[in-house]
Design an enzyme around this catalytic site. Sequence first.
Site, PDB file in Angstrom:
ATOM      1  N   LYS A  89       0.818  -1.214   0.000  1.00  0.00           N
ATOM      2  CA  LYS A  89       0.000   0.000   0.000  1.00  0.00           C
ATOM      3  C   LYS A  89       0.855   1.268   0.000  1.00  0.00           C
ATOM      4  O   LYS A  89       0.395   2.330  -0.385  1.00  0.00           O
ATOM      5  CB  LYS A  89      -0.978  -0.021   1.166  1.00  0.00           C
ATOM      6  CG  LYS A  89      -2.042  -1.101   0.957  1.00  0.00           C
ATOM      7  CD  LYS A  89      -3.135  -1.087   1.988  1.00  0.00           C
ATOM      8  CE  LYS A  89      -4.242  -2.057   1.625  1.00  0.00           C
ATOM      9  NZ  LYS A  89      -3.849  -3.488   1.803  1.00  0.00           N
TER      10      LYS A  89
HETATM   11  C1  LIG Z   1      -4.523  -4.545   1.191  1.00  0.00           C
HETATM   12  C2  LIG Z   1      -3.766  -5.820   1.099  1.00  0.00           C
HETATM   13  C3  LIG Z   1      -4.116  -6.844   0.182  1.00  0.00           C
HETATM   14  C4  LIG Z   1      -5.346  -6.740  -0.707  1.00  0.00           C
HETATM   15  O1  LIG Z   1      -5.212  -5.767  -1.694  1.00  0.00           O
HETATM   16  P1  LIG Z   1      -6.471  -5.290  -2.567  1.00  0.00           P
HETATM   17  O2  LIG Z   1      -5.942  -4.221  -3.452  1.00  0.00           O
HETATM   18  O3  LIG Z   1      -7.494  -4.815  -1.609  1.00  0.00           O
HETATM   19  O4  LIG Z   1      -6.939  -6.476  -3.321  1.00  0.00           O
HETATM   20  C5  LIG Z   1      -3.320  -7.969   0.123  1.00  0.00           C
HETATM   21  N1  LIG Z   1      -2.242  -8.127   0.928  1.00  0.00           N
HETATM   22  C6  LIG Z   1      -1.874  -7.184   1.814  1.00  0.00           C
HETATM   23  C7  LIG Z   1      -0.688  -7.429   2.679  1.00  0.00           C
HETATM   24  C8  LIG Z   1      -2.610  -6.001   1.933  1.00  0.00           C
HETATM   25  O5  LIG Z   1      -2.236  -5.065   2.833  1.00  0.00           O
END
Ligand SMILES: *Cc1c(COP(=O)(O)O)cnc(C)c1O
Length: 466
Positions: free
Chosen positions: A112
């Site tokens: 993220k």
């Molecule tokens: C947010 C997150 C996901 C999922 O991502 P999306 O874009 O919501 O599909 C997967 N793994 C981790 C570690 C995350 O923080």
Amino acid sequence: MRYISTRGEAPALGFEDVLLTGLATDGGLFVPESLPHFSLEEIRSWRGLSYSELAFNIMHPFVDDAIPADDFRKMLDETYSVFGHKAVAPLVQLDSNEWVMELFRGPTLAFKDFALQLLGRLLDYVLEKRKQHVVIMGATSGDTGSAAIEGCRRCKHVDIFILHPHERVSEVQRRQMTTVTCKNIHNIAVRGNFDDCQRMVKESFGNQSFLEGKTQLAAVNSINWARIMAQIVYYFQASLSLGGPDRSMAFSVPTGNFGDIFAGYLAKKMGLPISQLVIATNRNDILHRFMSGNKYEQHQLEHTLSPSMDIMVSSNFERLLFDLHGRDGQAVKELLEKASKGPVSIEDYRWKHARKLFDSDAVDDKATCDTIREIYEQNEYLLDPHTAIGVKAARNCRRDSSVPMITLGTAHPAKFPDAIAEAGLTVKPELPAHMADLFEREEHYTVLDNNIAGVQEFIAKHWKNT
Ligand SMILES: *Cc1c(COP(=O)(O)O)cnc(C)c1O
């Protein structure tokens, strides 16, 4: 570049307004009216570029004239220079033609950071220009909150309030949020659960009168278009490193809200040869049930070892449904209204069209642990539980072993030590140097009752508290 709503009724907006808005007024999500398309020749000419140079080429068409090219380049250089690896998104080889792309070298150790480090800078730039201020209000059960706080800590025109359920997030995750000491960062621990936090955020967006018109709320969850945009870049980066665009690639993506994998779908539409996208879910498998059986139906939430993928509905899936329905907003609106009441399917030919590109798999906690253990035993490489789900799904769904299979590594294993222990491994994943003293740092947060009036009063009193 104009952005339109997936439900077809809200007016089209430019980049700046889309950045500052959450949902469209008709309840839909914003998508670009048309996508830029790059020729193979052009993509080939990007070989050897740094991550931020590549990011500029891919993202500038979306940002367009909202930010002058030089300012945008500088912003991207700053954003990606704080990552803890020179390649920003390095590839690690697992087997002869199988890879993990490490997207966890950013400040908060999850993918993220790629979008939220940029989003903070974009917001501040646009707000400075417009002489405006926003309050970011968000609920978190883990990764989003810390990445958003880290991304906004230097913003002059943003105050950020992150609600987390008191005593119900992991210590690493809580400390990543509460040890950031900047005046515009406010952590609220709510005496309730994650749903309580989320409900308060939703209601506050619906009625912002507690801010008395002096500022407005902005969203940092993955309904924000800028987050999707930033995630397109690393698909190009991985491909270029492994012989693309002159050969196609397959990607396996640990998925919750369908944001990260939707970015891969866009990369393909923009010209990158991708022959397969694997949707990797945990037991919260609404997307797997849809892809395998054309049935979209909400089930009860299950708590798993991969909490960042614990969802009941997948908000960005609406963006794919929009394309699958020939960009007919009315059809999407009707489908989703029906879906809120019970199971729905789409026409067979539309579903089959999606199946040409997408495969899917649901991986339970036991298989997650087995995969963590297996990869460690074979390669002395530790996977976090989310990435392990991606690797397992990649192996189960692989179509062609001559096509490189790249799993997106979404989090650093040190964020999820419990899963590593549950896998029966005694090795302890270590936090990277910049976080080694996390457990000694002083924490700052306010515990509030599960009561929206109290939370809103706190926000009204503390924003712009410089
Ligand atoms: C947010 C997150 C996901 C999922 O991502 P999306 O874009 O919501 O599909 C997967 N793994 C981790 C570690 C995350 O923080």
